[in-house]
Design an enzyme around this catalytic site. Structure first.
Site, PDB file in Angstrom:
ATOM      1  N   LYS A 182       0.887  -1.234   0.066  1.00 51.85           N
ATOM      2  CA  LYS A 182      -0.129  -0.078   0.033  1.00 51.85           C
ATOM      3  C   LYS A 182       0.797   1.424   0.018  1.00 51.85           C
ATOM      4  O   LYS A 182       1.699   1.498   0.563  1.00 51.85           O
ATOM      5  CB  LYS A 182      -0.875  -0.136   1.209  1.00 51.85           C
ATOM      6  CG  LYS A 182      -2.017  -1.047   1.089  1.00 51.85           C
ATOM      7  CD  LYS A 182      -2.995  -0.946   2.222  1.00 51.85           C
ATOM      8  CE  LYS A 182      -4.120  -1.921   2.210  1.00 51.85           C
ATOM      9  NZ  LYS A 182      -5.161  -1.542   0.836  1.00 51.85           N
ATOM     10  N   GLU A 216     -13.343  -5.220   9.506  1.00 53.87           N
ATOM     11  CA  GLU A 216     -14.233  -5.369   8.047  1.00 53.87           C
ATOM     12  C   GLU A 216     -15.607  -5.632   8.322  1.00 53.87           C
ATOM     13  O   GLU A 216     -16.096  -5.879   9.315  1.00 53.87           O
ATOM     14  CB  GLU A 216     -13.756  -6.618   7.469  1.00 53.87           C
ATOM     15  CG  GLU A 216     -12.224  -6.732   7.136  1.00 53.87           C
ATOM     16  CD  GLU A 216     -11.808  -8.176   6.918  1.00 53.87           C
ATOM     17  OE1 GLU A 216     -11.791  -8.502   5.624  1.00 53.87           O
ATOM     18  OE2 GLU A 216     -11.551  -8.995   7.733  1.00 53.87           O
ATOM     19  N   ASP A 235      -5.341 -15.352  10.732  1.00 54.24           N
ATOM     20  CA  ASP A 235      -5.868 -14.745   9.312  1.00 54.24           C
ATOM     21  C   ASP A 235      -5.146 -13.388   9.293  1.00 54.24           C
ATOM     22  O   ASP A 235      -4.976 -12.830   8.126  1.00 54.24           O
ATOM     23  CB  ASP A 235      -7.219 -14.785   9.301  1.00 54.24           C
ATOM     24  CG  ASP A 235      -7.736 -14.546   7.875  1.00 54.24           C
ATOM     25  OD1 ASP A 235      -7.106 -15.235   6.879  1.00 54.24           O
ATOM     26  OD2 ASP A 235      -8.709 -13.774   7.737  1.00 54.24           O
ATOM     27  N   HIS A 240      -0.703  -9.193   8.692  1.00 56.02           N
ATOM     28  CA  HIS A 240      -0.980  -7.807   8.243  1.00 56.02           C
ATOM     29  C   HIS A 240      -0.690  -6.872   9.519  1.00 56.02           C
ATOM     30  O   HIS A 240      -0.213  -5.973   9.142  1.00 56.02           O
ATOM     31  CB  HIS A 240      -2.335  -7.715   7.636  1.00 56.02           C
ATOM     32  CG  HIS A 240      -2.804  -8.553   6.478  1.00 56.02           C
ATOM     33  ND1 HIS A 240      -2.037  -8.866   5.677  1.00 56.02           N
ATOM     34  CD2 HIS A 240      -3.728  -9.042   6.394  1.00 56.02           C
ATOM     35  CE1 HIS A 240      -2.631  -9.658   4.537  1.00 56.02           C
ATOM     36  NE2 HIS A 240      -3.635  -9.867   5.248  1.00 56.02           N
ATOM     37  N   LYS A 331     -14.488  -9.023  11.864  1.00 52.52           N
ATOM     38  CA  LYS A 331     -15.460  -9.322  10.743  1.00 52.52           C
ATOM     39  C   LYS A 331     -16.716  -8.698  11.398  1.00 52.52           C
ATOM     40  O   LYS A 331     -17.007  -8.667  12.432  1.00 52.52           O
ATOM     41  CB  LYS A 331     -15.646 -10.409  10.376  1.00 52.52           C
ATOM     42  CG  LYS A 331     -14.348 -11.226  10.335  1.00 52.52           C
ATOM     43  CD  LYS A 331     -14.032 -11.279   8.623  1.00 52.52           C
ATOM     44  CE  LYS A 331     -12.764 -12.123   8.562  1.00 52.52           C
ATOM     45  NZ  LYS A 331     -12.007 -11.486   7.384  1.00 52.52           N
TER      46      LYS A 331
END
Ligand code: NAD
Length: 484
Positions: A182, A216, A235, A240, A331
């Site tokens: 990014k 998210e 995950d 990340h 999530k």
């Protein structure tokens, strides 16, 4: 401001898994955009390789549809698409078979850059590496690109590293974490190390805490079975969030070269303290309306896997002693947002009246949905009426700075693929980094398994479980709002 484009050398790029979801959504559209930008040389070749029965025309059709769907309409140019598709071909191969590999060897040019993108499940990484070596398709200068997940724990990551190391040198292995591609993530390094302004303040004396949020709105519907074996820690955090943490916390490298940067990142991971149970909050989203709960999405009524994780982390070194890092990801939260907030301390002495709601200086690094940074500073409220203070943001959003070209910074994959062709590993994870990250994560996961912890339920569309708010409130701090 126009973006500068430096063409790369001619290349042959083989995408194993070239008919898959990642190829369709990211790799092909990204390559097309680089082609339109003039970065791909005309004699570059992209070879989709997978098990499906397809010919070259069928693959070009697949790619054309991917471009139509996933590239911004302003970049749809019939002639450009036609010229780009000429670079594409298809090769049918089974990563587990022995047929076809000799033919693939004949196709690959030896006098250009050779790159092999493993856009397949990790169980095939070693098989592909072995065959590329055995059939002399890859040489000592070839590069392989491997996708996440890189291992499930330390043991499996070590096994994967060892498998690849049998056939490829570390300098040939590009482990992708698209967060590192990014624009803002690289700008973070520019802001830190190309200005005198921030670095003197970049330590526990002046920084109260740092928050990293990756939230998210989507749930795990459709991939619940896979996700349930993984969870937010494996995950999102192990890769990340950990990478973002490294870039924000690392010491200035002596040079901006791949190993100097990665050495510094590795030191951060190795300095992470173990995380006690009271500094971890795990959650699972509830059902809402006709939207299923996590348990239903995972199709596992007894699931203890977290779809939300918040934790307080300490880096045990001189620079960061006493500055907590709060990590949060989940999530089905209120908004889709990724950001890092560096929250500075109060000035040591205030000459102004205390004022409700005033905030300290904050540097906010926005990664998603819009990339950019803003620095919150305190100024005098304009107009007469005494000395009242207000907070304003010095906005460094790239969308404004780049104007028309802003769309061109949105995807990380294309930048990373071009880095592979250039042979620049700075933005890719080294094997020892990945292993160190798992070595920190594994005992934390083992801890909650041993304690029999169950994730706390949270409302879909919220900011996560109440306990996550308490993680900060109990120390007089608060999370930034999860809003777009
Ligand atoms: P997918 O299931 O959509 O596609 C898999 C591809 O691999 C297909 O082209 C299939 O034909 C090919 N394939 C499977 N078995 C094969 C074999 N034996 N020989 C040759 N080809 C074979 O998967 P995906 O979503 O494209 O993901 C690919 C990799 O990228 C995975 O490791 C995934 O974890 C990772 N990844 C995907 C995404 C994403 O957004 N899709 C994001 C991050 C990482």
């Amino acid at each position: 401001m126009a973006t500068r484009v430096i063409p790369v050398d001619p290349f042959d790029l083989v995408i194993f898994g070239g008919t898959g979801d990642l190829a369709k959504r990211k790799i092909i559209p990204g390559l097309y955009r680089r082609f339109v930008a003039g970065q791909m040389p005309e004699d570059a070749r992209i070879i989709g390789a997978a098990r499906s029965e397809l010919d070259n025309d069928g693959y070009r059709d697949f790619a054309r549809k991917a471009i139509e769907k996933y590239v911004h309409a302003k970049n749809h140019d019939k002639d450009k698409v036609r010229d780009f598709l000429k670079c594409l071909s298809y090769f049918r191969i089974d990563a587990l078979g022995q047929d076809g590999w000799k033919d693939l060897a004949k196709i690959i040019r030896k006098d250009v850059v050779q790159a092999f993108y493993f856009s397949v499940g990790p169980r095939l990484f070693g098989e592909l590496a072995k065959r590329l070596h055995k059939y002399k398709i890859a040489g000592p200068d070839s590069r392989i690109v491997v996708e996440k997940p890189f291992g499930h724990d330390l043991e499996s990551a070590k096994a994967l590293n060892a498998e690849l190391a049998e056939y490829f040198d570390e300098t040939q292995i590009y482990r992708i974490d698209h967060y590192l591609g990014k624009e803002t993530v690289q700008n973070l390094m520019a802001v830190r190390f190309a200005n005198i302004l921030f670095e003197p303040l970049w330590n526990s004396q002046y920084i109260d805490h740092i928050q990293i949020t990756v939230s998210e709105t989507v749930g795990v519907s459709g991939r619940g079975g896979y996700y349930d074996k993984s969870g937010a820690m494996r995950d999102m955090v192990q890769n990340h969030l950990m990478q973002l943490l490294c870039l924000i916390a690392m010491e200035p490298p002596a040079h901006f070269d791949p190993d100097s940067v990665r050495d510094e990142k590795l030191k951060v991971i190795r300095a992470l303290d173990p995380v006690p149970a009271e500094d971890i909050v795990r959650g699972q989203y509830r059902a809402e309306g006709d939207q299923p709960s996590y348990i239903e999405d995972a199709e596992n009524p007894d699931s203890r896997t977290e779809s939300f994780l918040a934790m307080k982390v300490h880096i045990a070194n001189w620079r960061w002693n006493g500055t907590p890092f709060y990590l949060r990801t989940g999530k089905r939260l209120r908004a889709r947002k990724s950001e890092i907030a560096v929250v500075f301390k109060e000035p040591p002495h205030s000459i102004f009246e205390p004022q409700e709601g005033r905030r300290c200086n904050e540097l906010i690094i926005h990664l998603q949905p819009n990339e950019g940074m803003d620095l919150r500073v305190t100024i005098k409220e304009p107009g007469p009426g005494g000395m009242r203070l207000m907070d304003v943001a010095l906005d460094m959003s790239f969308a404004e700075a780049l104007g028309e070209d802003a769309e061109d910074i949105t995807d990380a994959y294309e930048r990373l693929i071009m880095d592979v062709i250039r042979g620049n590993q700075t933005l890719f994870m080294r094997g020892d980094e990945v292993e160190a990250a798992w070595a920190w994560v594994d005992p934390i996961i083992q801890g909650w398994i041993d304690r029999g912890d169950r994730p706390k339920p949270y409302d879909a569309g919220s900011s996560g479980p109440e306990d996550a708010l308490m993680l900060m409130h109990r120390e007089g701090r608060r999370w930034r709002e999860i809003t777009e």
